[in-house]
Scaffold this motif. Structure first.
Motif, PDB file in Angstrom:
ATOM      1  N   ALA A  64       0.435   1.318  -3.022  1.00  0.00           N
ATOM      2  CA  ALA A  64      -0.693   0.437  -3.376  1.00  0.00           C
ATOM      3  C   ALA A  64      -1.174  -0.387  -2.179  1.00  0.00           C
ATOM      4  O   ALA A  64      -2.378  -0.490  -1.938  1.00  0.00           O
ATOM      5  CB  ALA A  64      -0.295  -0.484  -4.530  1.00  0.00           C
ATOM      6  N   ALA A  65      -0.238  -0.959  -1.411  1.00  0.00           N
ATOM      7  CA  ALA A  65      -0.634  -1.843  -0.303  1.00  0.00           C
ATOM      8  C   ALA A  65      -1.385  -1.098   0.810  1.00  0.00           C
ATOM      9  O   ALA A  65      -2.459  -1.545   1.228  1.00  0.00           O
ATOM     10  CB  ALA A  65       0.592  -2.569   0.261  1.00  0.00           C
ATOM     11  N   PRO A  66      -0.868   0.047   1.296  1.00  0.00           N
ATOM     12  CA  PRO A  66      -1.642   0.784   2.317  1.00  0.00           C
ATOM     13  C   PRO A  66      -2.999   1.247   1.794  1.00  0.00           C
ATOM     14  O   PRO A  66      -4.008   1.154   2.513  1.00  0.00           O
ATOM     15  CB  PRO A  66      -0.759   1.984   2.663  1.00  0.00           C
ATOM     16  N   LEU A  67      -3.027   1.707   0.531  1.00  0.00           N
ATOM     17  CA  LEU A  67      -4.295   2.171  -0.040  1.00  0.00           C
ATOM     18  C   LEU A  67      -5.298   1.025  -0.118  1.00  0.00           C
ATOM     19  O   LEU A  67      -6.473   1.175   0.240  1.00  0.00           O
ATOM     20  CB  LEU A  67      -4.050   2.766  -1.436  1.00  0.00           C
ATOM     21  N   TRP A  68      -4.829  -0.130  -0.559  1.00  0.00           N
ATOM     22  CA  TRP A  68      -5.682  -1.331  -0.670  1.00  0.00           C
ATOM     23  C   TRP A  68      -6.237  -1.709   0.706  1.00  0.00           C
ATOM     24  O   TRP A  68      -7.426  -2.007   0.857  1.00  0.00           O
ATOM     25  CB  TRP A  68      -4.868  -2.486  -1.247  1.00  0.00           C
ATOM     26  N   THR A  69      -5.371  -1.671   1.700  1.00  0.00           N
ATOM     27  CA  THR A  69      -5.757  -2.082   3.053  1.00  0.00           C
ATOM     28  C   THR A  69      -6.807  -1.144   3.627  1.00  0.00           C
ATOM     29  O   THR A  69      -7.799  -1.576   4.225  1.00  0.00           O
ATOM     30  CB  THR A  69      -4.507  -2.116   3.960  1.00  0.00           C
ATOM     31  N   VAL A  70      -6.622   0.165   3.409  1.00  0.00           N
ATOM     32  CA  VAL A  70      -7.581   1.144   3.907  1.00  0.00           C
ATOM     33  C   VAL A  70      -8.908   1.025   3.145  1.00  0.00           C
ATOM     34  O   VAL A  70      -9.983   0.997   3.748  1.00  0.00           O
ATOM     35  CB  VAL A  70      -7.007   2.582   3.783  1.00  0.00           C
ATOM     36  N   ALA A  71      -8.823   0.913   1.807  1.00  0.00           N
ATOM     37  CA  ALA A  71     -10.027   0.884   0.979  1.00  0.00           C
ATOM     38  C   ALA A  71     -10.845  -0.390   1.214  1.00  0.00           C
ATOM     39  O   ALA A  71     -12.079  -0.347   1.222  1.00  0.00           O
ATOM     40  CB  ALA A  71      -9.652   1.010  -0.501  1.00  0.00           C
ATOM     41  N   SER A  72     -10.170  -1.526   1.416  1.00  0.00           N
ATOM     42  CA  SER A  72     -10.908  -2.786   1.554  1.00  0.00           C
ATOM     43  C   SER A  72     -11.123  -3.147   3.024  1.00  0.00           C
ATOM     44  O   SER A  72     -11.895  -4.041   3.337  1.00  0.00           O
ATOM     45  CB  SER A  72     -10.141  -3.918   0.849  1.00  0.00           C
ATOM     46  N   GLY A  73     -10.414  -2.467   3.906  1.00  0.00           N
ATOM     47  CA  GLY A  73     -10.578  -2.733   5.332  1.00  0.00           C
ATOM     48  C   GLY A  73      -9.911  -4.016   5.797  1.00  0.00           C
ATOM     49  O   GLY A  73     -10.132  -4.466   6.910  1.00  0.00           O
ATOM     50  N   ALA A  74      -9.086  -4.606   4.931  1.00  0.00           N
ATOM     51  CA  ALA A  74      -8.417  -5.848   5.315  1.00  0.00           C
ATOM     52  C   ALA A  74      -7.084  -5.988   4.593  1.00  0.00           C
ATOM     53  O   ALA A  74      -6.946  -5.543   3.453  1.00  0.00           O
ATOM     54  CB  ALA A  74      -9.301  -7.044   4.988  1.00  0.00           C
ATOM     55  N   VAL A  75      -6.148  -6.603   5.260  1.00  0.00           N
ATOM     56  CA  VAL A  75      -4.873  -6.917   4.614  1.00  0.00           C
ATOM     57  C   VAL A  75      -5.076  -8.149   3.746  1.00  0.00           C
ATOM     58  O   VAL A  75      -5.655  -9.129   4.203  1.00  0.00           O
ATOM     59  CB  VAL A  75      -3.784  -7.188   5.681  1.00  0.00           C
ATOM     60  N   PRO A  76      -4.651  -8.089   2.455  1.00  0.00           N
ATOM     61  CA  PRO A  76      -4.848  -9.257   1.603  1.00  0.00           C
ATOM     62  C   PRO A  76      -4.091 -10.480   2.126  1.00  0.00           C
ATOM     63  O   PRO A  76      -3.064 -10.332   2.799  1.00  0.00           O
ATOM     64  CB  PRO A  76      -4.281  -8.821   0.253  1.00  0.00           C
ATOM     65  N   LEU A  77      -4.629 -11.644   1.821  1.00  0.00           N
ATOM     66  CA  LEU A  77      -4.021 -12.896   2.270  1.00  0.00           C
ATOM     67  C   LEU A  77      -2.604 -13.042   1.728  1.00  0.00           C
ATOM     68  O   LEU A  77      -2.350 -12.845   0.549  1.00  0.00           O
ATOM     69  CB  LEU A  77      -4.865 -14.083   1.789  1.00  0.00           C
ATOM     70  N   GLN A  78      -1.675 -13.348   2.603  1.00  0.00           N
ATOM     71  CA  GLN A  78      -0.285 -13.537   2.204  1.00  0.00           C
ATOM     72  C   GLN A  78       0.317 -14.717   2.925  1.00  0.00           C
ATOM     73  O   GLN A  78       0.311 -14.764   4.155  1.00  0.00           O
ATOM     74  CB  GLN A  78       0.520 -12.298   2.573  1.00  0.00           C
ATOM     75  N   LEU A  79       0.824 -15.672   2.187  1.00  0.00           N
ATOM     76  CA  LEU A  79       1.520 -16.796   2.796  1.00  0.00           C
ATOM     77  C   LEU A  79       2.945 -16.797   2.273  1.00  0.00           C
ATOM     78  O   LEU A  79       3.190 -17.063   1.104  1.00  0.00           O
ATOM     79  CB  LEU A  79       0.827 -18.106   2.423  1.00  0.00           C
ATOM     80  N   VAL A  80       3.877 -16.422   3.137  1.00  0.00           N
ATOM     81  CA  VAL A  80       5.274 -16.356   2.741  1.00  0.00           C
ATOM     82  C   VAL A  80       6.046 -17.390   3.545  1.00  0.00           C
ATOM     83  O   VAL A  80       5.724 -17.635   4.711  1.00  0.00           O
ATOM     84  CB  VAL A  80       5.864 -14.947   3.013  1.00  0.00           C
ATOM     85  N   SER A  81       7.047 -17.982   2.919  1.00  0.00           N
ATOM     86  CA  SER A  81       7.890 -18.945   3.639  1.00  0.00           C
ATOM     87  C   SER A  81       8.515 -18.278   4.858  1.00  0.00           C
ATOM     88  O   SER A  81       8.905 -17.124   4.813  1.00  0.00           O
ATOM     89  CB  SER A  81       8.986 -19.454   2.704  1.00  0.00           C
ATOM     90  N   GLU A  82       8.577 -19.018   5.953  1.00  0.00           N
ATOM     91  CA  GLU A  82       9.187 -18.458   7.161  1.00  0.00           C
ATOM     92  C   GLU A  82      10.636 -18.898   7.319  1.00  0.00           C
ATOM     93  O   GLU A  82      11.264 -18.657   8.353  1.00  0.00           O
ATOM     94  CB  GLU A  82       8.364 -18.864   8.396  1.00  0.00           C
TER      95      GLU A  82
END
Lengths: 144, 143
Positions: A64-82
């Protein structure tokens, strides 16, 4: 960090999750609980009859994630604790707790409630309560 | 068809999580932060899923059996054992700490964020510990 309230896309995304759960039940008679699907593939008790389908389901999920990235042309916003130790502890607790409690947000929260399971309603109320409490302590008492 | 339906179910699940914003842990933690930067979106995700799954399950269970299996494999227990509640409570603490539960964490894995790459293996270890410590009781029960 604030995030935008997204009622429409969240409702639509939720509906896709619901469709997925119905497909899995109609085709395999299985509950779309991710912790169950994943933990059945792990030792010590690997669910052999489920092994192949479980791996295929996970392949779909991971695609799902690679397909989403290719189809939308952008990586969705993600804020994860570091905070690495925090994320490891969080992962251990999520894995351990979801197997001990026979389910997670999808198995209990979506599928269980949709089946009208009293156990799932109790489990969902419990994990919501401890999750709200944890974030309150994390953000408002410890100030993280 | 059997393989395709399973793959499609996984793909739809992951796409739903991304579209809904749930693959972003900040959004999940903001839902859980009633007294701070509250974002009610997660409630809409669960509502959307349940509004589809509830009638969908009802119709599906009218079928004599699933399309590619001999019988429905649904949880049958109705008791509230301590493990259910203790497990759910533990799960909730981890969910609050990291903002990830199993579906979103796996879905977000290909984005290869360092924290996700730490969370997922830890989650798998946690699952195995739970299985090792109570294997006979829990086998084939995880939902």
């Amino acid at each position: 960090m604030e995030t935008d309230f997204t009622p429409l896309t969240s409702l639509l995304g939720g509906a896709l999750i619901g469709i997925s759960a119905v497909i899995l039940l109609a085709s395999h008679g299985r509950i779309a609980g991710i912790s169950g699907i994943v933990s059945r593939l792990l030792p010590p008790s690997i669910d052999r009859p489920w092994l192949m389908q479980g791996i295929i389901f996970l392949a779909g999920l991971l695609f799902a994630a690679p397909l989403w990235t290719v189809a939308s042309g952008a990586v969705p916003l993600q804020l994860v604790s570091e905070n690495a130790p925090l994320m490891i502890i969080a992962g251990l607790l999520v894995g351990f707790g979801s197997v001990l409690g026979n389910g997670c947000t999808s198995g209990h929260g979506v599928c269980g409630i949709s089946r009208g399971s009293a156990r799932s309603i109790a489990a969902t109320a419990t994990f919501m309560a401890t999750a709200f409490g944890t974030v309150f302590i994390l953000r408002h008492i410890l100030g993280g | 068809m059997k393989i395709l339906s399973t793959f499609l179910a996984g793909l739809l699940f992951g796409t739903g999580l991304i579209l809904s914003g749930m693959a972003n842990p900040a959004k999940v933690q903001n839902f859980l932060d009633l007294f701070g930067t509250w974002d009610p979106s997660l409630a809409f995700v669960m509502s959307g899923a349940i509004m589809v799954a509830m009638p969908g399950f009802w119709f599906t269970r009218k079928l004599p059996k699933p399309l590619f299996n001999d019988a429905f494999q649904l949880p049958t227990r109705t008791d509230f054992d301590p493990k259910l509640i203790a497990g759910a409570a533990t799960f909730g603490i981890g969910w609050g700490l990291g903002g990830f539960c199993p579906g979103p964490a796996l879905t977000a894995l290909p984005f290869a964020n360092t924290s996700t790459l730490l969370f997922v293996p830890a989650m798998l270890v946690g699952m195995m510990i739970a299985k090792f410590t109570s294997a006979p009781v829990l086998r084939n029960r995880a939902a």
